[in-house]
Design an enzyme around this catalytic site. Structure first.
Site, PDB file in Angstrom:
ATOM      1  N   THR A   1      -5.274   2.771  -7.653  1.00 35.55           N
ATOM      2  CA  THR A   1      -6.598   2.684  -7.027  1.00 35.55           C
ATOM      3  C   THR A   1      -7.450   3.865  -7.470  1.00 35.55           C
ATOM      4  O   THR A   1      -7.062   5.027  -7.273  1.00 35.55           O
ATOM      5  CB  THR A   1      -6.469   2.638  -5.495  1.00 35.55           C
ATOM      6  OG1 THR A   1      -5.677   1.506  -5.150  1.00 35.55           O
ATOM      7  CG2 THR A   1      -7.827   2.515  -4.823  1.00 35.55           C
TER       8      THR A   1
ATOM      9  N   HIS B   1     -13.370  -1.857  -2.638  1.00 41.66           N
ATOM     10  CA  HIS B   1     -12.508  -1.419  -1.535  1.00 41.66           C
ATOM     11  C   HIS B   1     -12.944  -2.082  -0.219  1.00 41.66           C
ATOM     12  O   HIS B   1     -12.861  -1.505   0.853  1.00 41.66           O
ATOM     13  CB  HIS B   1     -12.562   0.109  -1.416  1.00 41.66           C
ATOM     14  CG  HIS B   1     -11.291   0.759  -0.942  1.00 41.66           C
ATOM     15  ND1 HIS B   1     -10.484   1.510  -1.753  1.00 41.66           N
ATOM     16  CD2 HIS B   1     -10.690   0.786   0.273  1.00 41.66           C
ATOM     17  CE1 HIS B   1      -9.454   1.964  -1.054  1.00 41.66           C
ATOM     18  NE2 HIS B   1      -9.552   1.540   0.175  1.00 41.66           N
TER      19      HIS B   1
ATOM     20  N   TYR C   1      -2.221   5.872  -5.015  1.00 43.65           N
ATOM     21  CA  TYR C   1      -3.303   6.855  -5.194  1.00 43.65           C
ATOM     22  C   TYR C   1      -2.654   8.018  -5.935  1.00 43.65           C
ATOM     23  O   TYR C   1      -1.730   8.644  -5.389  1.00 43.65           O
ATOM     24  CB  TYR C   1      -3.819   7.368  -3.846  1.00 43.65           C
ATOM     25  CG  TYR C   1      -4.602   6.352  -3.038  1.00 43.65           C
ATOM     26  CD1 TYR C   1      -5.891   5.986  -3.401  1.00 43.65           C
ATOM     27  CD2 TYR C   1      -4.063   5.787  -1.885  1.00 43.65           C
ATOM     28  CE1 TYR C   1      -6.616   5.069  -2.645  1.00 43.65           C
ATOM     29  CE2 TYR C   1      -4.779   4.873  -1.131  1.00 43.65           C
ATOM     30  CZ  TYR C   1      -6.061   4.528  -1.522  1.00 43.65           C
ATOM     31  OH  TYR C   1      -6.776   3.618  -0.774  1.00 43.65           O
TER      32      TYR C   1
ATOM     33  N   SER D   1       0.828  -1.201   0.000  1.00 42.66           N
ATOM     34  CA  SER D   1       0.000   0.000   0.000  1.00 42.66           C
ATOM     35  C   SER D   1       0.862   1.249   0.000  1.00 42.66           C
ATOM     36  O   SER D   1       1.903   1.308   0.657  1.00 42.66           O
ATOM     37  CB  SER D   1      -0.892   0.011   1.249  1.00 42.66           C
ATOM     38  OG  SER D   1      -1.509   1.278   1.392  1.00 42.66           O
TER      39      SER D   1
ATOM     40  N   LYS E   1      -7.363  -0.593 -10.112  1.00 42.20           N
ATOM     41  CA  LYS E   1      -8.074  -1.207  -8.971  1.00 42.20           C
ATOM     42  C   LYS E   1      -9.277  -0.368  -8.561  1.00 42.20           C
ATOM     43  O   LYS E   1      -9.137   0.830  -8.286  1.00 42.20           O
ATOM     44  CB  LYS E   1      -7.127  -1.331  -7.765  1.00 42.20           C
ATOM     45  CG  LYS E   1      -7.803  -1.840  -6.493  1.00 42.20           C
ATOM     46  CD  LYS E   1      -6.805  -2.097  -5.387  1.00 42.20           C
ATOM     47  CE  LYS E   1      -7.442  -2.744  -4.172  1.00 42.20           C
ATOM     48  NZ  LYS E   1      -8.082  -1.807  -3.255  1.00 42.20           N
TER      49      LYS E   1
HETATM   50  C1  LIG Z   1      -7.632  -1.791   6.793  1.00 41.72           C
HETATM   51  C2  LIG Z   1      -7.708  -1.664   5.314  1.00 41.72           C
HETATM   52  C3  LIG Z   1      -6.866  -0.763   4.668  1.00 41.72           C
HETATM   53  C4  LIG Z   1      -6.917  -0.650   3.278  1.00 41.72           C
HETATM   54  N1  LIG Z   1      -6.033   0.183   2.659  1.00 41.72           N
HETATM   55  C5  LIG Z   1      -6.029   0.244   1.308  1.00 41.72           C
HETATM   56  C6  LIG Z   1      -5.056   1.023   0.643  1.00 41.72           C
HETATM   57  O1  LIG Z   1      -4.204   1.653   1.251  1.00 41.72           O
HETATM   58  N2  LIG Z   1      -5.110   1.065  -0.718  1.00 41.72           N
HETATM   59  C7  LIG Z   1      -6.048   0.376  -1.455  1.00 41.72           C
HETATM   60  O2  LIG Z   1      -6.055   0.445  -2.674  1.00 41.72           O
HETATM   61  N3  LIG Z   1      -6.958  -0.393  -0.828  1.00 41.72           N
HETATM   62  C8  LIG Z   1      -6.960  -0.481   0.521  1.00 41.72           C
HETATM   63  N4  LIG Z   1      -7.871  -1.293   1.140  1.00 41.72           N
HETATM   64  C9  LIG Z   1      -8.794  -2.125   0.330  1.00 41.72           C
HETATM   65  C10 LIG Z   1      -8.166  -3.494   0.031  1.00 41.72           C
HETATM   66  O3  LIG Z   1      -7.135  -3.386  -0.913  1.00 41.72           O
HETATM   67  C11 LIG Z   1      -9.189  -4.487  -0.542  1.00 41.72           C
HETATM   68  O4  LIG Z   1      -9.834  -3.902  -1.649  1.00 41.72           O
HETATM   69  C12 LIG Z   1     -10.239  -4.972   0.453  1.00 41.72           C
HETATM   70  O5  LIG Z   1      -9.703  -5.085   1.748  1.00 41.72           O
HETATM   71  C13 LIG Z   1     -10.766  -6.341  -0.002  1.00 41.72           C
HETATM   72  O6  LIG Z   1     -11.748  -6.818   0.826  1.00 41.72           O
HETATM   73  P1  LIG Z   1     -11.507  -7.893   2.021  1.00 41.72           P
HETATM   74  O7  LIG Z   1     -10.878  -7.103   3.137  1.00 41.72           O
HETATM   75  O8  LIG Z   1     -12.894  -8.337   2.313  1.00 41.72           O
HETATM   76  O9  LIG Z   1     -10.608  -8.979   1.489  1.00 41.72           O
HETATM   77  C14 LIG Z   1      -7.839  -1.418   2.536  1.00 41.72           C
HETATM   78  C15 LIG Z   1      -8.684  -2.315   3.199  1.00 41.72           C
HETATM   79  C16 LIG Z   1      -8.614  -2.453   4.565  1.00 41.72           C
HETATM   80  C17 LIG Z   1      -9.517  -3.454   5.230  1.00 41.72           C
HETATM   81  O1  LIG Z   2      -8.420   2.617   4.960  1.00 41.84           O
HETATM   82  C1  LIG Z   2      -8.450   2.425   3.734  1.00 41.84           C
HETATM   83  O2  LIG Z   2      -9.295   1.682   3.217  1.00 41.84           O
HETATM   84  C2  LIG Z   2      -7.534   3.113   2.848  1.00 41.84           C
HETATM   85  O3  LIG Z   2      -7.629   2.839   1.684  1.00 41.84           O
HETATM   86  C3  LIG Z   2      -6.526   4.090   3.285  1.00 41.84           C
HETATM   87  C4  LIG Z   2      -5.984   4.951   2.365  1.00 41.84           C
HETATM   88  C5  LIG Z   2      -5.057   5.894   2.765  1.00 41.84           C
HETATM   89  C6  LIG Z   2      -4.657   5.997   4.052  1.00 41.84           C
HETATM   90  C7  LIG Z   2      -5.171   5.118   4.956  1.00 41.84           C
HETATM   91  C8  LIG Z   2      -6.075   4.162   4.582  1.00 41.84           C
END
Ligand SMILES: Cc1cc2nc3c(=O)[nH]c(=O)nc-3n(C[C@H](O)[C@H](O)[C@H](O)COP(=O)(O)O)c2cc1C
Ligand SMILES: O=C(O)C(=O)c1ccccc1
Length: 360
Positions: free
Chosen positions: A158, A257, A132, A108, A233
Site C-alpha cells: 500500500t 483507500h 505498509y 491487512s 495498491k
Molecule cells: C475500516 C477500513 C480499514 C482499512 N484498512 C486498510 C488497511 O489496513 N490496509 C490497506 O491497504 N487498506 C485499508 N483500507 C482500504 C481498503 O483496502 C480499500 O481500499 C477501501 O475500503 C475500498 O473502498 P470501499 O470500502 O468503498 O470498498 C481500509 C478501509 C476501511 C474501510
Molecule cells: O483505517 C485504515 O484505513 C487503515 O488503513 C489502517 C491502517 C493501519 C492501522 C489501522 C487502519
C-alpha cells in the site's frame, strides 16, 4: 419478523445497528469532508450500461485467474484493519467465508488475528498479504517472511499512506486505539513463531509506522527480497502507473483507500481508464472504492479492470452476521455479477468492453 437482508446496503444498516457507534464511524468514515468517500459510489451511479440483445449468450462465465490464483468471481476482499471490532472471530471468520466463495482475501497488515492463524483457520482460502513498508527494513523483511511462510500468494504494497489519513469523526469519538486485549498481531516483534515456548507470551507489538520517506527504492528492495508477485495498491496518477512498470510490479491496484487518505482524490472508476491506457495490458489492473452492486463490478471490468475489490461491504457482512454474513455478501455480489452480465447479453466477463458503458 426480521426483514431479509437483500442488498449490501441492507447489510450496512444491520451492521450499523449492531456496532458500537464509534466503531461504525471508524469503518464507514473517511478523510476530511469525505468528498472522495461520496465520489466513489456516486461515480458508478453516473455511468450507464448499454446491454446487447439477442446474442444467445447463455449463462455467463464469471471466473477469472489473477497472478496464478483462480477465483470464482472477479471480486477480491480488500485489506481492511481490525476485523475483531466487527466480530469476535475477526479475520478468521472472513477467511472462512472467502474460502467458501472461492475468492481471494487480502489480509491487512493491521489484522487483529495473526496471518498464520488466519491461514490455519481457513485452509482452503487463497490469501494475499497487504504490507505498509516499515522504515526498519529488517522488521519489514520479518513480516514478509511470515506472510510467505503462512502461504500468502502475493504481496500487496500500500503506497497511498505516507502519513495516516485524518478522520475527523474518529477525533470527535476519541477513537485512536484498539480496545484492551486486541492487537495488530502481524506487528509482533520476531519471526511469527509468536508463542514459541507456548507460555502465551507472544512478544511486544510495534506501532505501524506510516512514513513519508518510503520511495521507489523500497519497492526495489522488496522486489529483491521476495519471489512473491508485488501488487502496488493506491496508485491514482498515470505517471506512477508507468513508473511502477519500470520497477517490476506484477499488478497495479487503483485505489484512493476508500476516501480515507487524501480527501478530494477523484473517484477510482473515473481514474481507471487513464491508468489502463498507461499500463497498456502489461500487467493486470485492479480497482476498489464504492463497489456495492454487481453492475458496479461489470462497469469497472468494462473500463479495463481485471478484477475489483470490496472493503466496507465485507465489514458490514462481518458485523451483521459473522462468517455467514460475509459469505452472504460475497454470494450476493457473485449472483448480481452473473445476473448483470446475463442482462448485458454477454457469455463471459472476458467479453466486457468500454462500449458497454456510457457516461450519463
Ligand atoms: C475500516 C477500513 C480499514 C482499512 N484498512 C486498510 C488497511 O489496513 N490496509 C490497506 O491497504 N487498506 C485499508 N483500507 C482500504 C481498503 O483496502 C480499500 O481500499 C477501501 O475500503 C475500498 O473502498 P470501499 O470500502 O468503498 O470498498 C481500509 C478501509 C476501511 C474501510
Ligand atoms: O483505517 C485504515 O484505513 C487503515 O488503513 C489502517 C491502517 C493501519 C492501522 C489501522 C487502519
Amino acid at each position: 419478523m426480521t426483514a431479509v437482508l437483500a442488498t449490501i446496503r441492507d447489510f450496512e444498516a444491520a451492521a450499523r445497528a449492531r456496532l458500537d457507534p464509534a466503531h461504525y464511524d471508524y469503518f464507514a468514515g473517511g478523510a476530511g469532508d469525505e468528498v472522495t468517500v461520496k465520489a466513489n459510489e456516486a461515480a458508478f451511479a453516473r455511468l450507464g450500461l448499454l446491454p446487447r440483445v439477442l446474442r444467445g449468450a447463455g449463462t455467463p462465465q464469471i471466473g477469472v485467474t489473477l497472478l496464478g490464483s483462480r477465483m470464482a468471481m472477479p471480486v477480491l476482499v480488500a485489506p481492511t484493519a481490525f476485523h475483531r471490532l466487527a466480530d469476535p472471530e475477526g479475520e478468521k471468520a472472513t477467511a472462512r467465508a472467502v474460502a467458501a466463495a472461492e475468492t481471494i482475501m487480502i489480509v491487512s497488515m493491521a489484522a487483529t488475528v495473526a496471518v498464520e492463524d488466519v491461514a490455519a483457520a481457513a485452509p482452503g482460502a487463497t490469501l494475499w498479504f497487504q504490507l505498509y513498508v516499515q522504515p526498519d527494513m529488517a522488521f519489514t523483511e520479518a513480516i514478509v517472511r511470515r506472510a510467505e511462510k503462512a502461504g500468502c500468494a502475493a504481496l500487496v504494497v500500500t503506497v497511498d499512506s505516507p502519513a495516516r489519513g485524518r478522520r475527523d469523526q474518529d477525533v470527535r469519538n476519541g477513537f485512536d486505539d484498539l480496545p484492551e486485549g486486541m492487537h495488530c498481531e502481524n506487528l509482533r516483534d520476531g519471526d511469527g513463531d509468536h508463542d514459541a515456548d507456548g507460555d502465551g507470551d507472544r512478544g511486544p507489538v510495534r506501532p505501524i509506522v506510516m512514513s513519508p520517506a518510503i520511495s521507489w527504492e523500497h519497492v526495489d528492495l522488496l522486489r529483491r527480497m521476495t519471489r512473491l508477485p508485488i501488487v502496488l495498491k493506491g496508485v491514482t496518477h498515470p505517471a506512477d502507473a508507468r513508473l511502477a512498470l519500470d520497477h517490476g510490479v506484477s499488478a497495479l491496484y487503483v485505489s484512493n483507500h476508500g476516501g480515507r487518505q487524501l480527501d478530494t482524490v477523484p473517484a477510482t472508476v473515473d481514474l481507471l481508464p487513464e491508468i489502463v491506457a498507461a499500463v497498456g495490458g502489461a500487467v493486470p489492473v485492479l480497482v476498489d472504492g464504492g463497489i456495492r452492486r454487481g453492475t458496479d463490478v461489470v462497469k469497472a471490468l468494462a473500463l479495463g479492470a481485471s478484477a475489483v475489490a470490496v472493503g466496507r461491504p465485507v465489514i458490514w457482512g462481518l458485523a451483521a452476521g459473522g462468517e455467514c454474513g460475509v459469505a452472504r455478501v460475497l454470494e450476493m455480489l457473485r449472483d448480481e455479477v452473473e445476473h448483470a452480465l446475463t442482462l448485458c447479453g454477454l457469455a463471459s466477463v472476458r467479453d466486457l468492453e468500454p462500449g458497454l458503458v456510457r457516461r450519463c
